[in-house]
Structure formats: structure tokens, C-alpha cells
Design a protein around this motif. Structure first.
Motif: not given
Length: 135
Positions: A66-70, A88-91, A97-99, A129-133
Motif C-alpha cells: 500500500q502507499c499514501y502520498v502527501q 485514490i492513487l490507483h484510480d 493508463g498507468k496501472s 484526506i482526498v475522497e475523489s479526483v
């Protein structure tokens, strides 16, 4: 005077949704998570890891990366540090196109800094905390 229960507040009181520009990446933190509850594991020298949250004993190959980004973003005239978690990062990666991009500090930082302006980011006003992008 009657006070409103915080659970009854409209979403626009607790969340912000706006266009944003990524100004910089403060940190990218990768970690191993429990395969049962997804909580961060403390990596020890033992080949068997025990989750401090759910108690599951597992070996390293069963864990999930897993990971998180600030991120420092600019929304209108404000600069805000927000946190993106793994989902969110994976979405975001999938939408571009960079899965299959490896989750390293270097690759994630480059990916985020090369993105165009974010058309819509929604985050919790208190936790940031980001919920969507939407890109």
C-alpha cells in the motif's frame, strides 16, 4: 437553542470539491499492509508477521503493498496539503493508463508532477484526506 448533530451536516460543510493544481509532492510512503484488514504492518525480522489491529498471523508474501502520498495543491488562492491513499492513487494511475507503474517514490512523484490540472478534487476539510479526483 437546538444544535445540529455533526453527522447531519451537509457534505459541503465537511468536504471541499474544487479544481486544483499540484504544486509539489511532500512525501510518498510505501508500506506492507495486512491481507485481512489492510492496516499497516510493523515489519520485523521474524518471517511471520502479526497484525497489531486484527491479530492475523501472516508471512510477507501474503501482505499487500500500500502507499499514501502527501501533496501540496493550490485551490484558488490557497495552498493546502492533502493526503491521497492507495485506492485514490490507483484510480488516478488507471485513469491515465498507468496501472502497471511500479509504486516507488520516484515513479509516483514523476507521475503526479506531470499530471495536467486536476479538474475536481474532493477532500475532507478536517482530515484533508482526498475522497475523489477527476483529471
Amino acid at each position: 437553542m437546538d444544535l445540529i448533530n455533526p453527522a447531519e451536516l451537509p457534505q459541503n460543510f465537511t468536504n471541499t470539491t474544487a479544481a486544483a493544481e499540484i504544486l509539489g509532492v511532500r512525501s510518498v510512503t510505501a508500506y506492507q499492509a495486512c491481507c485481512n484488514c489492510n492496516k499497516k504492518l510493523v515489519i520485523e525480522t521474524s518471517p511471520i508477521l502479526t497484525c497489531s489491529t486484527c491479530g492475523l498471523k501472516q508471512n510477507m508474501k501474503s501482505t499487500i503493498q500500500q502507499c499514501y502520498v502527501q501533496l501540496l495543491v493550490q485551490i484558488k488562492e490557497s495552498k493546502i496539503t492533502v493526503t491521497l491513499f492507495n485506492d485514490i492513487l490507483h484510480d488516478m494511475l488507471a485513469s491515465q493508463g498507468k496501472s502497471t507503474l511500479p509504486i516507488t517514490e520516484e515513479t509516483i512523484t514523476a507521475f503526479l508532477l506531470e499530471l495536467p490540472t486536476i479538474t475536481s478534487i474532493t477532500f475532507n476539510n478536517k482530515t484533508k484526506i482526498v475522497e475523489s479526483v477527476q483529471i
